[in-house]
Design an enzyme around this catalytic site. Structure first.
Site, PDB file in Angstrom:
ATOM      1  N   TRP A 354       0.831  -1.213   0.000  1.00  0.00           N
ATOM      2  CA  TRP A 354       0.000   0.000   0.000  1.00  0.00           C
ATOM      3  C   TRP A 354       0.861   1.257   0.000  1.00  0.00           C
ATOM      4  CZ3 TRP A 354      -2.120   2.151   5.200  1.00  0.00           C
ATOM      5  CH2 TRP A 354      -1.140   2.076   6.181  1.00  0.00           C
ATOM      6  N   GLU A 493      -0.738  -4.237  12.033  1.00  0.00           N
ATOM      7  CA  GLU A 493      -0.117  -5.504  11.631  1.00  0.00           C
ATOM      8  C   GLU A 493       0.255  -6.419  12.791  1.00  0.00           C
ATOM      9  OE1 GLU A 493       3.145  -4.490   8.966  1.00  0.00           O
ATOM     10  OE2 GLU A 493       1.838  -4.896   7.253  1.00  0.00           O
ATOM     11  N   LYS A 613       2.484  -1.911  16.236  1.00  0.00           N
ATOM     12  CA  LYS A 613       3.729  -1.810  15.488  1.00  0.00           C
ATOM     13  C   LYS A 613       3.912  -0.408  14.923  1.00  0.00           C
ATOM     14  CE  LYS A 613       5.882  -3.692  11.278  1.00  0.00           C
ATOM     15  NZ  LYS A 613       5.687  -4.634  10.156  1.00  0.00           N
ATOM     16  N   GLN A 614       2.806   0.169  14.450  1.00  0.00           N
ATOM     17  CA  GLN A 614       2.862   1.472  13.788  1.00  0.00           C
ATOM     18  C   GLN A 614       1.477   2.113  13.881  1.00  0.00           C
ATOM     19  OE1 GLN A 614       3.392   0.963   9.484  1.00  0.00           O
ATOM     20  NE2 GLN A 614       2.674  -1.119   9.684  1.00  0.00           N
TER      21      GLN A 614
END
Length: 799
Positions: A354, A493, A613-614
């Site tokens: 993406w 994720e 994670k982000q």
């Protein structure tokens, strides 16, 4: 170092792979890593040449299972050029290698303005004396099929002979990523070699399963004096040209190697080998090639350069350089997407994720023809996306999380945790939000360019099919009177399922639901905008039934957004997860960016914890302005005031490990609007991510293209608040003290070179003289119209 050059002093085998990646040269058609020419692949060196879109699929046995992976192919190595000196007794000495011979000095210089890599070193031979070597290489930006390497040898205090071996090496594998070592990696097969007098060798091969034909030819000449001998030695996997050249003290010997690359995917050719040999035989000498290459880059810099003072500006230009090497105007002629790691290495197997979400907003306003080509890559794979949706019983288009040659889902089913050595199920294919990213890019491209032809045809087909998928995926729940999207994975994720659950996936990921609502809203808006005949045409092409539209409207207004404790939940049930002892893990491990791997190696799972994670929820603040985001939530029936958003930002800021290079970028932009004092820490991290290899070894496997392009967009869109909508440029500048001055130009609606410059609390906007219409610029407190040939200076509020 100047603002246009990057230098790497000394020779450090442990840093070779990182430097090779950062010194990659490319032109959008192909790229070659910055490996030293005299060394083949091994534990230290990883030479690699990658052609955009050149993929191959192989089957491997992993953890007792048969798996198939598609990879961007490492093509034959054209760089090879080694040398040795004749000793006093007449015998040849060993071939030079920086790993076995002492270096008196060694320096690489990457010249961004001219896009050349220069290497200078001195080597002392125990018997002959000191030899100085200067190498200059380029991958031609004017002719995308050419590359060249010029090597100048200078004997400082002796005379004799030097033997030079110039080769094309077909004995290559995909070996850049250590954790893929258990997978089959021999993609290059059926290698043939040959020679054509007086100066050229050639090599052809094919990829194993995709059967792409690849041809290289190399012309090697000594300039200024004749070679004592010239011998061709084509072998099974290597085409070798050896030259013996006399050398005298203080009289340089220059060797020019010019290479042509063609594949069977190229247009307007009949035979890759014939074309490669013909192109290299008619190519100009190195000085003329360098001149035309530099001129091509000069044209690119005029369209794209960004001016920011200091070290931040140097890094931004470095990022722009690598973006343009991967996605250049040549990309507009290719059927390729945005490779997440550029054409710089083999991580993620060269797949398209993406990341275009972070790349196209920048390209739209500089190289719109490239943006359109990247969207066409998605359009050509729309039938495959529709088939993928149908196979799981859904309507519309379900684009893959990882895409390669044909648009199949290329996400691996198992991935290796290098900490534990265990192969684990990979559920990241459930990141269906990639479809929303594609829809977002379609809309942004058309708003920036006014390309209604694309929007009303290919863009409309993709947008409507993605909207159709979301409408069909959402299930109505009477108890909540809301629509829900279940079984997905969000941008975070880490979380791919609920603790102990039998099935993977999460319910009502906020980012997925809100962007799905946005897609449905834009699709309905587009249908209302279309002229009647266009609407009828689109309905026919996508076989859209007008009875579907009321459901789209309803779903777009009633998708569930979960909240807990006054903040937006990342997904339904997030508040039920355990808190992680962050301080304990930071004390126990040097780096916890990949917390998921750490916990799995301990026998635990990150699915149990409130740990990301982000950016996930906060991605909404990256894509949408505060006003747009409030409007989206209001349309869904929720109030989103500044206080809720600030609490949400604070909440996730303390629960994120930043295991992705995109994380600092997103947090930096979001914090610039809500907690300005802390924003620079994350912006600085985003700038340093690759040059400092903050993730510990990943940059050597390829640069992070989305993060690099995203830092450019952070200045262009984030700091200016730039939006292109309603036939105007909308600006809402954010004062960030560390980046208080900047300047760049835009290509907007037929205007080439609209200049924006911020300095001393003022924003200056200049429109170049042309026959185009004036530009309307809208700020929070005023609107101005700027005619071609005029410059407007706006005084900005102090706060």
């Amino acid at each position: 170092m100047s603002e246009w050059t990057w230098e790497y002093e000394g020779y450090d085998p442990g840093a070779e792979r990182l430097r090779e990646s950062l010194c990659t040269l490319g032109n959008g058609y192909f790229a070659t890593r910055g490996a030293v020419p005299e060394c083949r692949a091994g534990l230290v060196h990883c030479p690699g040449t990658y052609a955009a879109g050149c993929y191959d699929r192989l089957e491997s046995t992993v953890a007792g299972r048969q798996v198939v992976n598609e990879d961007l192919v490492n093509l034959p190595n054209w760089l090879l050029l080694r040398f040795r000196l004749r000793r006093a007794e007449g015998a040849w000495g060993p071939w030079f290698s920086p790993d076995t011979h002492a270096l008196l000095d060694h320096r690489h210089t990457l010249d961004l303005r001219r896009a050349i890599l220069t290497r200078v070193f001195r080597h002392r031979d125990d018997e002959a004396g000191v030899l100085g070597v200067e190498q200059t290489r380029l991958v031609h930006m004017g002719d995308p099929h050419l590359a060249a390497l010029r090597t100048v040898f200078t004997a400082e205090d002796w005379s004799g002979e030097i033997e030079i071996e110039s080769a094309l090496d077909g004995e290559v594998i995909n070996g850049n990523v250590h954790r893929y070592r258990a997978l089959d990696h021999r993609h290059v097969t059926r290698v043939r070699t040959g020679a054509q007098e007086p100066h050229t060798v050639w090599l052809t091969c094919r990829t194993s399963s995709s059967d792409i034909g690849i041809a290289m030819s190399a012309r090697t000449v000594v300039t200024g004096r004749p070679a004592a001998s010239s011998v061709f030695r084509p072998a099974r996997h290597r085409a070798v040209h050896r030259l013996v050249v006399p050398i005298a003290a203080g009289r340089p010997v220059a060797v020019e190697k010019t290479v042509a690359l063609h594949t069977s995917r190229d247009t307007a050719i009949s035979d890759p080998l014939g074309e490669a040999v013909d192109r290299v035989s008619t190519a100009a000498g190195f000085p003329a090639l360098l001149d035309s290459h530099v001129a091509a880059w000069e044209r690119l810099w005029r369209r794209a350069d960004i001016q920011v003072p200091g070290q931040a500006g140097r890094i931004l230009r470095f990022h722009l350089f690598h973006v343009l090497q991967t996605l250049s105007p040549h990309t507009a002629d290719l059927d390729v997407g945005v490779p997440a790691r550029g054409l710089h290495g083999e991580a993620y197997r060269g797949h398209v994720f993406w990341d275009e979400l972070f790349v196209l907003p920048y390209l739209n306003l500089h190289f719109p023809e490239v943006s359109r080509a990247l969207l066409n890559y998605r359009y050509r794979r729309l039938p495959r996306a529709c088939r993928a949706a149908s196979e799981i019983g859904r309507a519309g288009a379900m684009y893959p999380w990882q895409s390669g040659s044909d648009g199949c889902e290329e996400t691996q089913q198992w991935h290796l945790n290098p900490r534990s050595g265990r192969w684990l199920p990979d559920n990241s294919r459930l990141q269906h939000h990639v479809g929303s990213a594609i829809a977002y890019n379609i809309w942004q491209y058309c708003e920036a360019t006014g390309d209604t032809e694309f929007l009303h045809t290919k863009g409309a087909e993709m947008l409507l099919q993605i909207a159709r998928f979301w409408a069909d995926t959402a299930d109505f729940e009477p108890g909540t009177n809301r629509y829900r999207i279940r079984g997905v994975v969000g941008p975070d994720e880490y979380h791919d399922g609920y603790p102990g659950a039998a099935r993977p996936g999460l319910d009502d990921n906020t980012y997925t639901n809100v962007t799905a609502a946005w897609v449905l809203t834009r699709a309905l808006e587009l249908l209302r905008r279309l002229p009647a005949w266009r609407r009828e045409e689109v309905f026919e092409r996508v076989r859209l039934n007008s009875d579907e539209l009321p459901r789209w409207e309803e779903v777009s207004r009633r998708l569930l957004v979960p909240f807990h404790r006054g903040v937006i939940s990342q997904f339904e049930g997030y508040d039920d997860l355990a808190e992680l002892d962050w301080d304990a893990y930071r004390a126990r491990y040097d780096n916890i960016r990949r917390l998921d791997r750490i916990l799995e190696a301990e026998g635990d799972t990150v699915n149990r914890y409130k740990a990301s994670k982000q950016a996930d929820v906060l991605m909404l603040g990256y894509l949408f302005s505060p006003a747009e985001l409030r409007h989206l939530f209001r349309r869904l029936g929720y109030d989103l005031d500044d206080e809720i958003w600030r609490r949400t930002v604070d909440y996730y800021l303390h629960r994120t490990s930043h295991g992705s290079t995109l994380s600092g970028l997103v947090h930096g932009l979001v914090l610039a609007r809500v907690r300005r004092a802390e924003a620079w820490q994350y912006v600085h991290e985003a700038l340093e991510a690759d040059i400092a290899d903050i993730q510990g070894g990943t940059t050597g496997e390829g640069i992070h293209l989305g993060a690099m392009a995203g830092t450019l967009d952070l200045v262009q869109r984030g700091l200016t608040g730039l939006q292109t909508r309603e036939d105007a440029l909308w600006l809402d500048p954010v004062p960030l003290p560390a980046l208080s001055e900047y300047g760049f130009s835009l290509r907007y609606r037929g205007h080439w070179g609209v200049g924006l410059r911020r300095r001393s609390g003022q924003l200056e906007i200049g429109v170049p003289d042309s026959e185009e219409s004036p530009i309307r610029v809208v700020l929070a407190d005023r609107a101005v119209t700027i005619a071609p040939g005029e410059t407007c200076t706006l005084v900005l509020p102090a706060s």
